[in-house]
Design a protein around this motif. Structure first.
Motif, PDB file in Angstrom:
ATOM      1  N   ILE A 449     -31.428 -53.243  67.656  1.00 47.66           N
ATOM      2  CA  ILE A 449     -31.669 -53.141  68.997  1.00 47.66           C
ATOM      3  C   ILE A 449     -33.280 -52.963  69.041  1.00 47.66           C
ATOM      4  O   ILE A 449     -34.156 -54.048  70.017  1.00 47.66           O
ATOM      5  CB  ILE A 449     -31.132 -52.008  70.036  1.00 47.66           C
ATOM      6  CG1 ILE A 449     -29.427 -52.424  69.137  1.00 47.66           C
ATOM      7  CG2 ILE A 449     -30.832 -52.540  70.866  1.00 47.66           C
ATOM      8  CD1 ILE A 449     -28.597 -51.297  69.921  1.00 47.66           C
ATOM      9  N   GLY A 450     -33.784 -51.926  68.969  1.00 52.94           N
ATOM     10  CA  GLY A 450     -34.989 -51.370  69.151  1.00 52.94           C
ATOM     11  C   GLY A 450     -35.657 -50.584  68.314  1.00 52.94           C
ATOM     12  O   GLY A 450     -34.632 -50.054  66.957  1.00 52.94           O
ATOM     13  N   GLY A 453     -40.477 -44.115  68.325  1.00 60.41           N
ATOM     14  CA  GLY A 453     -41.223 -43.646  67.575  1.00 60.41           C
ATOM     15  C   GLY A 453     -41.751 -43.375  66.140  1.00 60.41           C
ATOM     16  O   GLY A 453     -42.204 -43.457  65.188  1.00 60.41           O
ATOM     17  N   SER A 454     -39.985 -42.705  65.803  1.00 58.80           N
ATOM     18  CA  SER A 454     -39.976 -42.386  64.550  1.00 58.80           C
ATOM     19  C   SER A 454     -38.368 -42.725  63.956  1.00 58.80           C
ATOM     20  O   SER A 454     -37.959 -42.045  63.344  1.00 58.80           O
ATOM     21  CB  SER A 454     -39.850 -41.381  64.664  1.00 58.80           C
ATOM     22  OG  SER A 454     -38.900 -40.375  65.119  1.00 58.80           O
ATOM     23  N   SER A 455     -37.779 -44.322  64.981  1.00 59.90           N
ATOM     24  CA  SER A 455     -36.626 -43.987  64.544  1.00 59.90           C
ATOM     25  C   SER A 455     -35.881 -45.726  65.023  1.00 59.90           C
ATOM     26  O   SER A 455     -37.292 -46.350  65.330  1.00 59.90           O
ATOM     27  CB  SER A 455     -35.300 -43.101  65.900  1.00 59.90           C
ATOM     28  OG  SER A 455     -35.637 -43.919  66.944  1.00 59.90           O
ATOM     29  N   ALA A 469     -24.390 -48.103  69.440  1.00 63.12           N
ATOM     30  CA  ALA A 469     -25.474 -48.351  68.926  1.00 63.12           C
ATOM     31  C   ALA A 469     -26.122 -46.817  68.211  1.00 63.12           C
ATOM     32  O   ALA A 469     -25.664 -45.354  68.249  1.00 63.12           O
ATOM     33  CB  ALA A 469     -26.565 -47.925  69.692  1.00 63.12           C
ATOM     34  N   ILE A 503     -24.801 -42.300  78.312  1.00 61.47           N
ATOM     35  CA  ILE A 503     -25.097 -42.380  77.054  1.00 61.47           C
ATOM     36  C   ILE A 503     -24.634 -41.295  75.671  1.00 61.47           C
ATOM     37  O   ILE A 503     -24.668 -40.512  76.331  1.00 61.47           O
ATOM     38  CB  ILE A 503     -26.137 -42.165  76.212  1.00 61.47           C
ATOM     39  CG1 ILE A 503     -26.737 -44.060  77.169  1.00 61.47           C
ATOM     40  CG2 ILE A 503     -25.874 -43.430  75.149  1.00 61.47           C
ATOM     41  CD1 ILE A 503     -25.653 -45.178  76.893  1.00 61.47           C
ATOM     42  N   GLU A 542     -22.904 -44.347  72.647  1.00 61.54           N
ATOM     43  CA  GLU A 542     -22.181 -45.591  72.972  1.00 61.54           C
ATOM     44  C   GLU A 542     -23.317 -46.181  73.494  1.00 61.54           C
ATOM     45  O   GLU A 542     -24.732 -46.161  73.094  1.00 61.54           O
ATOM     46  CB  GLU A 542     -22.059 -44.943  74.631  1.00 61.54           C
ATOM     47  CG  GLU A 542     -20.699 -44.364  75.319  1.00 61.54           C
ATOM     48  CD  GLU A 542     -20.413 -43.974  76.036  1.00 61.54           C
ATOM     49  OE1 GLU A 542     -19.022 -43.847  76.031  1.00 61.54           O
ATOM     50  OE2 GLU A 542     -21.597 -43.291  76.685  1.00 61.54           O
ATOM     51  N   TYR A 543     -22.940 -47.658  73.063  1.00 63.59           N
ATOM     52  CA  TYR A 543     -24.459 -48.524  72.850  1.00 63.59           C
ATOM     53  C   TYR A 543     -23.917 -49.029  75.029  1.00 63.59           C
ATOM     54  O   TYR A 543     -23.040 -49.261  76.087  1.00 63.59           O
ATOM     55  CB  TYR A 543     -23.310 -49.920  72.155  1.00 63.59           C
ATOM     56  CG  TYR A 543     -24.269 -51.371  72.454  1.00 63.59           C
ATOM     57  CD1 TYR A 543     -24.919 -51.388  71.765  1.00 63.59           C
ATOM     58  CD2 TYR A 543     -23.548 -52.216  73.862  1.00 63.59           C
ATOM     59  CE1 TYR A 543     -25.856 -52.371  71.889  1.00 63.59           C
ATOM     60  CE2 TYR A 543     -24.736 -53.457  73.832  1.00 63.59           C
ATOM     61  CZ  TYR A 543     -25.352 -53.802  72.810  1.00 63.59           C
ATOM     62  OH  TYR A 543     -26.182 -54.382  72.352  1.00 63.59           O
ATOM     63  N   GLY A 544     -25.349 -49.370  74.882  1.00 68.21           N
ATOM     64  CA  GLY A 544     -25.803 -49.576  76.418  1.00 68.21           C
ATOM     65  C   GLY A 544     -26.287 -50.957  76.380  1.00 68.21           C
ATOM     66  O   GLY A 544     -26.890 -51.415  75.769  1.00 68.21           O
ATOM     67  N   ASP A 547     -31.235 -51.010  78.468  1.00 71.91           N
ATOM     68  CA  ASP A 547     -31.865 -49.644  79.655  1.00 71.91           C
ATOM     69  C   ASP A 547     -33.043 -49.528  81.117  1.00 71.91           C
ATOM     70  O   ASP A 547     -32.811 -51.237  81.234  1.00 71.91           O
ATOM     71  CB  ASP A 547     -32.828 -48.900  77.977  1.00 71.91           C
ATOM     72  CG  ASP A 547     -34.041 -49.764  77.718  1.00 71.91           C
ATOM     73  OD1 ASP A 547     -33.806 -51.098  78.414  1.00 71.91           O
ATOM     74  OD2 ASP A 547     -34.391 -48.891  76.719  1.00 71.91           O
TER      75      ASP A 547
HETATM   76  N1  LIG Z   1     -27.133 -46.218  73.141  1.00 71.29           N
HETATM   77  C1  LIG Z   1     -28.316 -47.102  73.103  1.00 71.29           C
HETATM   78  N2  LIG Z   1     -27.930 -48.434  73.322  1.00 71.29           N
HETATM   79  C2  LIG Z   1     -28.885 -49.576  73.646  1.00 71.29           C
HETATM   80  N3  LIG Z   1     -29.410 -49.658  73.639  1.00 71.29           N
HETATM   81  C3  LIG Z   1     -29.752 -48.238  73.383  1.00 71.29           C
HETATM   82  C4  LIG Z   1     -29.545 -47.199  72.503  1.00 71.29           C
HETATM   83  N4  LIG Z   1     -30.568 -46.292  72.842  1.00 71.29           N
HETATM   84  C5  LIG Z   1     -31.823 -46.649  72.261  1.00 71.29           C
HETATM   85  N5  LIG Z   1     -31.539 -48.365  72.763  1.00 71.29           N
HETATM   86  C6  LIG Z   1     -32.837 -48.820  72.591  1.00 71.29           C
HETATM   87  O1  LIG Z   1     -33.449 -48.674  71.450  1.00 71.29           O
HETATM   88  C7  LIG Z   1     -35.374 -48.616  71.648  1.00 71.29           C
HETATM   89  C8  LIG Z   1     -35.394 -47.963  70.828  1.00 71.29           C
HETATM   90  O2  LIG Z   1     -34.990 -46.061  71.279  1.00 71.29           O
HETATM   91  P1  LIG Z   1     -35.288 -44.708  71.238  1.00 71.29           P
HETATM   92  O3  LIG Z   1     -34.403 -43.872  71.841  1.00 71.29           O
HETATM   93  O4  LIG Z   1     -35.634 -44.686  69.740  1.00 71.29           O
HETATM   94  O5  LIG Z   1     -36.869 -44.728  72.008  1.00 71.29           O
HETATM   95  P2  LIG Z   1     -37.305 -44.260  72.350  1.00 71.29           P
HETATM   96  O6  LIG Z   1     -36.649 -42.888  72.707  1.00 71.29           O
HETATM   97  O7  LIG Z   1     -38.259 -45.198  73.479  1.00 71.29           O
HETATM   98  O8  LIG Z   1     -38.517 -43.618  71.303  1.00 71.29           O
HETATM   99  P3  LIG Z   1     -38.302 -42.434  70.382  1.00 71.29           P
HETATM  100  O9  LIG Z   1     -37.193 -41.593  70.760  1.00 71.29           O
HETATM  101  O10 LIG Z   1     -39.136 -42.380  69.197  1.00 71.29           O
HETATM  102  O11 LIG Z   1     -39.655 -41.816  71.493  1.00 71.29           O
HETATM  103  C9  LIG Z   1     -34.738 -48.063  73.529  1.00 71.29           C
HETATM  104  O12 LIG Z   1     -35.637 -48.841  73.846  1.00 71.29           O
HETATM  105  C10 LIG Z   1     -33.112 -48.671  73.713  1.00 71.29           C
HETATM  106  O13 LIG Z   1     -33.701 -50.219  74.369  1.00 71.29           O
END
Ligand SMILES: Nc1ncnc2c1ncn2[C@@H]1O[C@H](COP(=O)(O)OP(=O)(O)OP(=O)(O)O)[C@@H](O)[C@H]1O
Length: 596
Positions: A449-450, A453-455, A469, A503, A542-544, A547
């Motif tokens: 999905i995306g 920074g570290s994930s 997700a 979520i 949960e899958y969103g 965002d």
């Molecule tokens: N539960 C989810 N459902 C759908 N998409 C998600 C979900 N969680 C994260 N994402 C997608 O994954 C991308 C990365 O999520 P993440 O939480 O790692 O981003 P971030 O919070 O911006 O990064 P970081 O937490 O490292 O600062 C998000 O831009 C989002 O679009």
């Protein structure tokens, strides 16, 4: 005429060794004919003819010559040749001209050469008693009889009678030969009906030899007589038939199926066609095995049936069943996978007594500790555990079927390793490129999905066909202080659990158990410590669908393309949601510091 008639016989009489009783009789008759020819009245001729008939040399010839077909037929060619060679010097003509004498002298001279040639032929012939010289050529003693003088006729009758006798006997001989041929063919068929092939072949071989010999005779005879030609033709036909029969009997049964008989072909195919029988047998076994394969998956809800199935397959000891058994094993492996997942779903539906329920894991226990689900799988043993990667891969694409089968092996190893207190590296029984494993549960990847920074966040599907997700935070090389910060997200999401419009965190796993323990105790004892190389944080969320950031970006593009302004109601709605979320976080003593 009288002088001529009284002329003595040729000065050079035939050699005595050439004289035969028949010839003597003929000579006697001829001498009497020559004697009586001096008067030559018609009545006398009739008397002579009557005398000839009375003294017909049939009996003599029959007694003396006892003509046999083989003897009469074979030497004919030589006889004819001999006659031709012997007659020519004396008569200058062939034997057929003997019946057309012009004078008594010629008659006598002709008669004597006839006898001489007969005797010569007799000597030349390897078969005594052969008198078939007159059988050669198309001799007809009746030719020219009407136009010839009576004396000539009388004399000719002398030869004619003799020749007729010869001819009759020869005809008898031919008939005998023909009869023998027919009889042999008939008896041959009769013997063939009652005897086996070997005996028939021997009989036919013998008969063929005789037939060949007779055919040789017939062939020789056919060259000298048209009547014998038909015999030769018949013999050839019989020979051809016998040849075909012998070929038919000498051929193997499978080759005989090529024959024109549809019944033969059908019978051979129905009895000796190994391919047809094996195919039928295989098809029958496939049918049986197919019935088993159709029945066994239904029994798969009972784990004991999984043991019974290989035993059933082992009982199928026929070599032809090897492939079938392999197919059944594959089919059984395929059928086992959904059946195992059916076991999970049936834990909720079973209305078992509490005693039994005590030994059975509850549904929530299974959700929290998936190893409970796979406990029966361990009891099944390695035979049923034989779902290799190849068999899993295609099934793994169906997330509802085989996800829960795989953890059995690694789970066993993990438990063994933990019980021994050793740090044996985990050996994955699944493909990490296709699956994530969180607390023993497998989640199949559906796509990324995306990333942050570290994930990185992946869209996954669980064994119960739910889309999630899955967020994976890699802790490799990080210190415990930083890792502790990543782990606090888990604590925050646990606080927001069950809140609306938040979520939800479904499951999580921190591979570094020491780090997890410090996070849960809210104390960091070893901030300088380093996370193990394979340390990760897995969070099942949960899958969103989308965002807020992606939603605003999409809305911005629409506004640029349409030159429209943003809908104020739309802005009010989302501002309201954000305020609610901030209020929620604040109610949980959380401060949301991540900005949009
Ligand atoms: N539960 C989810 N459902 C759908 N998409 C998600 C979900 N969680 C994260 N994402 C997608 O994954 C991308 C990365 O999520 P993440 O939480 O790692 O981003 P971030 O919070 O911006 O990064 P970081 O937490 O490292 O600062 C998000 O831009 C989002 O679009």
């Amino acid at each position: 005429m009288d002088r001529e008639a009284n002329l003595p016989l040729p000065s050079v009489p035939p050699p005595k060794n050439l004289v035969r009783p028949v010839t003597n009789a003929a000579d006697t008759t001829s001498s009497s004919s020559s004697f009586s020819s001096s008067s030559s009245p018609p009545d006398f001729l009739r008397h002579v003819q009557a005398a000839f008939k009375r003294h017909r040399p049939l009996g003599i010839m029959q007694t003396n010559n006892s003509i046999k077909p083989r003897r009469t037929l074979i030497p004919q060619r030589e006889a004819s040749r001999t006659v031709a060679s012997n007659v020519d010097p004396n008569t200058g003509t062939k034997k057929s001209q003997d019946v057309v004498p012009l004078s008594k002298d010629s008659i006598l001279q002709t008669k004597n050469p006839v006898a001489a040639t007969r005797e010569t032929h007799e000597d030349a012939s390897p078969f005594p008693g052969t008198i078939t010289k007159t059988f050669d050529e198309s001799f007809n003693p009746l030719d020219g009889q009407r136009e010839q003088p009576e004396s000539v006729i009388a004399t000719k009758e002398d030869n004619q009678v003799h020749l007729a006798c010869v001819e009759s006997q020869l005809v008898d001989g031919k008939r005998k030969v023909q009869f023998l041929t027919v009889n042999k063919a008939t008896s041959q068929e009769m013997e063939w009906d009652v005897s086996n092939q070997v005996e028939v072949s021997n009989v036919i071989n013998d008969e063929m030899k005789q037939q060949n010999f007779q055919n040789m005779e017939s062939d020789v005879t056919s060259r000298s007589d048209g009547a014998v030609t038909s015999l030769a033709k018949r013999a050839m036909v019989v020979q051809d038939q016998l040849h075909q029969l012998r070929n038919f009997l000498n051929q193997p049964a499978t080759q005989s199926s090529v024959g024109p008989s549809c019944a033969t072909t059908t019978s051979v195919h129905s009895t000796s066609a190994p391919m047809l029988n094996s195919t039928t047998y295989c098809s029958r076994l496939h049918t049986e095995s197919g019935s088993q394969a159709a029945v066994e998956p239904l029994r798969d809800s009972n784990a004991n049936s999984l043991h019974a199935t290989p035993r059933n397959l082992e009982q199928l000891s026929h070599p032809l069943l090897k492939d079938t058994s392999a197919m059944l094993i594959d089919m059984r492996a395929t059928a086992t996978q959904p059946s195992t997942s059916a076991i999970h779903s049936q834990f909720k539906e079973l209305n078992l007594p509490k005693e039994q329920k005590g030994s059975m894991p509850e549904a929530h226990d299974i959700a929290n500790n998936p190893s409970l689900v796979h406990k029966p799988a361990k009891e099944r043993g390695p035979a049923d555990d034989g779902t290799d990667v190849q068999s899993q891969r295609p099934m793994s694409r169906n997330p509802s079927s085989n996800v829960k089968l795989e953890p059995s092996k690694p789970e066993n190893k993990e438990k063994v390793a933990s019980s021994k207190g050793t740090s044996i590296p985990r050996k994955r029984s699944y493909d990490p490129d296709l699956f994530f494993k969180v607390n023993g549960k497998l989640y199949q990847r559906l796509g990324k999905i995306g990333s942050g920074g570290s994930s990185e966040v992946h869209k996954v599907i669980s064994s119960d066909c739910t889309i999630y997700a899955l967020k994976k935070i890699k802790l490799k090389g990080r210190d415990y202080g930083t890792a502790y910060g990543f782990c606090q997200e888990i604590l925050y999401l646990n606080k927001l659990k069950g809140k609306n419009n938040i979520i939800q965190l479904i499951d999580y796993e921190v591979t570094d158990k020491a780090l997890l323990h410090e996070v849960m105790s809210s104390s960091i004892s070893n901030k300088d410590g380093r996370v193990k190389d394979d340390g990760c944080i897995y969070m099942v969320l949960e899958y969103g669908e989308i965002d807020l950031a992606h939603m605003l970006a999409q809305k911005w593009k629409e506004m640029d393309s349409s030159n429209q302004t943003i809908n104020e109601n739309w802005l009010r709605f989302y501002w309201q949601v954000l305020g609610l979320h901030l209020a929620l976080h604040h109610s949980c003593s959380l401060i949301y510091i991540n900005t949009l």
